[in-house]
Design an enzyme around this catalytic site. Structure first.
Site, PDB file in Angstrom:
ATOM      1  N   TYR A 132     -91.039 -13.744   0.563  1.00  0.00           N
ATOM      2  CA  TYR A 132     -91.057 -12.226   0.176  1.00  0.00           C
ATOM      3  C   TYR A 132     -90.820 -11.374   1.392  1.00  0.00           C
ATOM      4  CZ  TYR A 132     -92.915 -12.797  -4.649  1.00  0.00           C
ATOM      5  OH  TYR A 132     -93.193 -13.016  -6.126  1.00  0.00           O
ATOM      6  N   SER A 133     -90.908 -10.172   0.941  1.00  0.00           N
ATOM      7  CA  SER A 133     -90.353  -9.375   2.184  1.00  0.00           C
ATOM      8  C   SER A 133     -91.123  -9.230   3.262  1.00  0.00           C
ATOM      9  CB  SER A 133     -90.328  -7.680   1.274  1.00  0.00           C
ATOM     10  OG  SER A 133     -89.509  -7.838   0.393  1.00  0.00           O
TER      11      SER A 133
ATOM     12  N   ARG B 141     -99.215  -7.780   1.235  1.00  0.00           N
ATOM     13  CA  ARG B 141     -97.893  -8.381   1.691  1.00  0.00           C
ATOM     14  C   ARG B 141     -97.279  -7.431   2.339  1.00  0.00           C
ATOM     15  NH1 ARG B 141     -97.553  -8.561  -4.065  1.00  0.00           N
ATOM     16  NH2 ARG B 141     -96.606  -6.938  -5.076  1.00  0.00           N
ATOM     17  N   ASP B 142     -95.812  -7.811   2.606  1.00  0.00           N
ATOM     18  CA  ASP B 142     -94.850  -6.955   3.282  1.00  0.00           C
ATOM     19  C   ASP B 142     -95.142  -6.513   4.732  1.00  0.00           C
ATOM     20  OD1 ASP B 142     -93.571  -7.412   0.810  1.00  0.00           O
ATOM     21  OD2 ASP B 142     -94.290  -5.413   0.110  1.00  0.00           O
TER      22      ASP B 142
ATOM     23  N   ASN C 164     -83.148  -8.078  -4.133  1.00  0.00           N
ATOM     24  CA  ASN C 164     -83.725  -7.069  -4.046  1.00  0.00           C
ATOM     25  C   ASN C 164     -83.918  -6.504  -2.480  1.00  0.00           C
ATOM     26  OD1 ASN C 164     -85.703  -9.438  -4.612  1.00  0.00           O
ATOM     27  ND2 ASN C 164     -87.226  -7.851  -4.475  1.00  0.00           N
ATOM     28  N   ASP C 165     -85.380  -6.144  -2.393  1.00  0.00           N
ATOM     29  CA  ASP C 165     -85.400  -5.382  -1.108  1.00  0.00           C
ATOM     30  C   ASP C 165     -84.925  -5.931   0.319  1.00  0.00           C
ATOM     31  OD1 ASP C 165     -87.568  -5.266  -2.658  1.00  0.00           O
ATOM     32  OD2 ASP C 165     -89.205  -5.857  -1.357  1.00  0.00           O
TER      33      ASP C 165
ATOM     34  N   GLU D 275     -96.623  -1.240  -1.796  1.00  0.00           N
ATOM     35  CA  GLU D 275     -95.487  -2.347  -1.199  1.00  0.00           C
ATOM     36  C   GLU D 275     -94.966  -1.827  -0.255  1.00  0.00           C
ATOM     37  OE1 GLU D 275     -94.776  -5.285  -4.963  1.00  0.00           O
ATOM     38  OE2 GLU D 275     -93.435  -3.345  -4.728  1.00  0.00           O
TER      39      GLU D 275
ATOM     40  N   GLN E 153     -84.180  -9.876   0.024  1.00  0.00           N
ATOM     41  CA  GLN E 153     -84.468 -10.747  -0.963  1.00  0.00           C
ATOM     42  C   GLN E 153     -83.432 -11.244  -1.754  1.00  0.00           C
ATOM     43  OE1 GLN E 153     -88.136 -11.343  -1.710  1.00  0.00           O
ATOM     44  NE2 GLN E 153     -87.630 -11.262   0.251  1.00  0.00           N
TER      45      GLN E 153
HETATM   46  C1  FRU Z   1     -90.730  -5.175  -3.614  1.00  0.00           C
HETATM   47  C2  FRU Z   1     -91.499  -6.567  -3.780  1.00  0.00           C
HETATM   48  C3  FRU Z   1     -92.208  -6.890  -2.351  1.00  0.00           C
HETATM   49  C4  FRU Z   1     -92.340  -8.257  -2.333  1.00  0.00           C
HETATM   50  C5  FRU Z   1     -90.963  -8.550  -2.702  1.00  0.00           C
HETATM   51  C6  FRU Z   1     -90.835 -10.001  -3.617  1.00  0.00           C
HETATM   52  O1  FRU Z   1     -89.736  -4.873  -4.498  1.00  0.00           O
HETATM   53  O2  FRU Z   1     -92.301  -6.727  -4.825  1.00  0.00           O
HETATM   54  O3  FRU Z   1     -93.559  -6.295  -2.542  1.00  0.00           O
HETATM   55  O4  FRU Z   1     -92.447  -8.802  -1.067  1.00  0.00           O
HETATM   56  O5  FRU Z   1     -90.503  -7.456  -3.699  1.00  0.00           O
HETATM   57  O6  FRU Z   1     -89.482 -10.037  -4.036  1.00  0.00           O
END
Ligand code: FRU
Length: 482
Positions: free
Chosen positions: A101-102, A169-170, A40-41, A224, A57
Site C-alpha cells: 500500500y501507499s 496506514r500511509d 492509484n496513489d 488517508e 499504486q
Molecule cells: C488511498 C488508499 C491508501 C492506501 C492505498 C491502497 O487511495 O486507500 O490509503 O494505502 O490507497 O491502494
C-alpha cells in the site's frame, strides 16, 4: 517470494491488456498513467542525483484494480519525459501479501528510505475494518531507487495503539534536528479520522508519541495519506479524509483531499490548526496527493487523477480498453493570499508547440473557435464582459461562471460525471490543460483547481458567450520521448 507462475500469468494478462490499449484514442499523452491495468496513489516521490522517481499504486494485470497492488515506477530527469521502469515493490512477503500500500520516500546521505504499508487480509468472516486486517509499516532502503538493499517491518500491526481500527496506514517521514518523525493516517474504533505520530533516532526503531492531529477535530471517519511540510516557514498538514458530507459548492465527491495551515508544538508533537480545512481540487478526479521537495527545493505535488469511487456514475470507459486512472500534472505549491496555490511546474512548458495568441472581441457577445488539437494548454484572460459567462468545449463540456460560482459540467462525454462547482471571487484567468480524456483547470493563478477525466468522441468548436473581450493564448502540447 511470488512464484514464477504469478509473474507468468501477470505478464500474459498484461499482453492482453496491451492489445486493447493500443486501440484506445483516450490514452493520455503527457500525463503519467499505468502502462497496463490500474493505477492509484502516487508513492515514494523523490529526486536523487537528478533523477525524479515517481512510484505509484499499480495493479498491472487488472484494469479494475481489485488485486494486491504493487509499486509501479517511472523516472525522469526533466519532469517531462518519463521512462517506464520495472515494478519496484511487490506483495511478496507475509507482511504485505495483500498489497504494497501507499507510502513515501525520505532521501538522506545518497540513499532513499521508503516507508509503506504492508496490507494483509486474514481469511475468515471479517469486515476488514475492525477485524481481519493487518497494516504493517515497512522500511525499504535503496541506493538508487531501483534495487532494494534492506526491507523490514519497523512497526508491526500489533504495536499500534489501543482505540484504533485495523486502518492505520500511509506513512510519511520527515526529519527535524536529529530526530525522524513519521505520521500515519488512522481510523478510530469510534470511526473518527486521526493522524498519529512516531519518533525515531535511526529510522529503524520507532516510538509512538500520540495523536499529531485530530484529537479535537471532527472531519469524517478515516484520514488517508497524511503529509506534513513547510512552505515559507508556514506549517502545512495535508490529508485525504473520508466521510465528509457533500455541500452544494464544496466537498462534492465521495472522498476529499485538502490541507490545514497551523503550527507544530514540537514538545507535545501536536499540530494546532490556524485555518479551515480547504480542498485542494474541486473536480471529479483528484485524491491521495503526495508532495516532496525536489533538488531545487520546490514543494511539488502529484495527485491521483481518479477516485476510489464506487458510485455507478463514476465508470471509466477505459477499463474496457485495458487501463484505468492516471496521475495529475506535477504542480508546484506556493502560498499566496494566505492560501495554498498550485501551479503546473514550469518544465511543462517544454511540451509546448507553436504558440497562438488571439485578442478576441465579440460584438454580439459570442466567440467561436475551432481548436485544432486534442492535447493543448490554453490561457483565457477575461478583460471585459458580463459577470456571467460560459465556455463550451470538447464534446459537451461547459465551464461557466455566475460572478461567484464556477461550474464544470459534462454531458455524455462525462460518463456519469455531471457538475462540479467552486466558489471563487473575480474569476479573470482560466488556464486549462486538455489531454485527450482529461482536463485540468487552474483558476486565477492556481487559487482553485479542478481536475476531471472526460471522454469526448467528437470535439466541437469552442464557443465562448458572455465575454466581450478576452485574450487567448494557446499551445498544442506533445509528449516528449526519453
Ligand atoms: C488511498 C488508499 C491508501 C492506501 C492505498 C491502497 O487511495 O486507500 O490509503 O494505502 O490507497 O491502494
Amino acid at each position: 517470494m511470488l512464484k514464477k507462475k504469478y509473474w507468468q500469468v501477470l505478464s500474459q494478462k498484461q499482453d492482453e491488456l496491451r492489445q486493447k490499449i493500443s486501440q484506445d484514442p483516450w490514452r493520455l499523452t503527457y500525463h503519467l498513467m499505468p502502462e497496463t491495468g490500474w493505477m492509484n496513489d502516487p508513492n515514494g516521490l523523490c529526486q536523487l542525483n537528478g533523477t525524479v522517481h515517481f512510484y505509484h499504486q499499480y495493479v498491472p494485470q487488472e484494469a479494475s484494480g481489485g488485486e494486491a497492488p504493487h509499486w509501479g515506477h517511472k523516472t525522469s530527469t526533466d519532469f517531462v519525459s518519463f521512462k517506464e521502469e520495472p515494478i519496484f515493490l511487490s506483495p511478496e512477503h507475509d507482511y504485505d501479501r495483500d498489497g504494497v500500500y501507499s507510502g513515501s520516500a525520505f532521501v538522506e546521505n545518497g540513499q532513499i528510505h521508503f516507508f509503506y504499508t504492508g496490507n494483509v487480509k486474514h481469511p475468515g468472516d471479517h469486515e476488514y475494518i475492525y477485524s481481519g486486517r493487518e497494516q504493517n509499516t515497512v522500511h525499504v532502503v535503496s541506493n538508487d531507487g531501483f534495487s532494494v538493499i534492506k526491507q523490514e517491518v519497523v512497526i508491526p500491526h500489533e504495536a499500534y495503539p489501543e482505540g484504533f481500527t485495523d486502518h492505520i496506514r500511509d506513512p510519511k517521514v520527515f526529519k527535524r534536528g536529529d530526530t525522524y518523525y513519521m505520521i500515519l493516517g488512522a481510523r478510530t474504533v469510534e470511526n473518527e479520522g486521526k493522524i498519529l505520530i512516531y519518533e525515531s533516532a535511526d529510522l529503524s526503531q520507532w516510538c509512538y508519541r500520540g495523536i499529531f492531529f485530530g484529537e479535537d477535530y471532527d472531519l469524517g471517519y478515516m484520514w488517508e495519506c497524511p503529509d506534513y511540510f513547510q512552505i515559507d516557514g508556514q506549517d502545512v498538514l495535508m490529508f485525504s479524509p473520508q466521510g465528509i458530507p457533500n455541500k452544494p459548492n464544496a466537498f462534492q465527491n465521495r472522498f476529499h483531499s485538502g490541507y490545514v495551515f497551523g503550527s507544530v508544538n514540537w514538545e507535545t508533537l501536536t499540530f494546532q490548526e490556524s485555518s479551515p480545512f480547504r480542498e485542494l481540487d474541486h473536480g471529479f478526479d483528484f485524491y491521495a496527493p503526495q508532495t516532496f521537495s525536489d533538488e531545487q527545493r520546490r514543494r511539488l505535488l502529484w495527485g491521483w487523477m481518479g477516485l476510489g469511487d464506487t458510485l455507478p456514475e463514476y465508470s471509466n470507459p477505459t477499463v474496457a480498453r485495458g487501463w484505468q486512472h492516471a496521475a495529475t500534472l506535477p504542480r508546484e505549491l506556493l502560498i499566496r493570499h494566505n492560501k495554498l496555490v498550485q501551479l503546473p511546474i514550469s518544465e511543462l512548458q517544454g511540451l509546448r508547440g507553436t504558440h497562438q495568441h488571439k485578442q478576441v472581441q465579440a460584438s454580439d457577445g459570442m466567440i467561436e473557435w475551432t481548436v485544432p488539437d486534442r492535447c493543448y494548454e490554453m490561457i483565457i484572460e477575461v478583460e471585459q464582459g458580463d459577470p456571467c459567462w460560459q465556455i463550451a468545449l470538447l464534446e459537451d463540456t461547459t465551464l461557466s461562471y455566475d460572478g461567484q460560482v464556477f461550474t464544470m459540467s459534462h454531458g455524455i462525454s462525462g460518463f456519469g460525471r455531471k457538475h462540479r462547482r467552486v466558489q471563487i471571487d473575480d474569476l479573470t484567468q482560466i488556464r486549462l490543460f486538455v489531454d485527450t480524456s482529461s482536463i485540468e483547470l487552474f483558476l486565477n493563478e492556481g487559487i482553485a483547481c479542478m481536475t476531471a477525466r472526460v471522454y469526448p468522441r467528437k470535439p466541437k468548436d469552442m464557443i465562448i458567450t458572455g465575454i466581450d473581450q478576452c485574450q487567448i493564448t494557446y499551445w498544442p502540447l506533445a509528449k516528449k520521448d526519453c
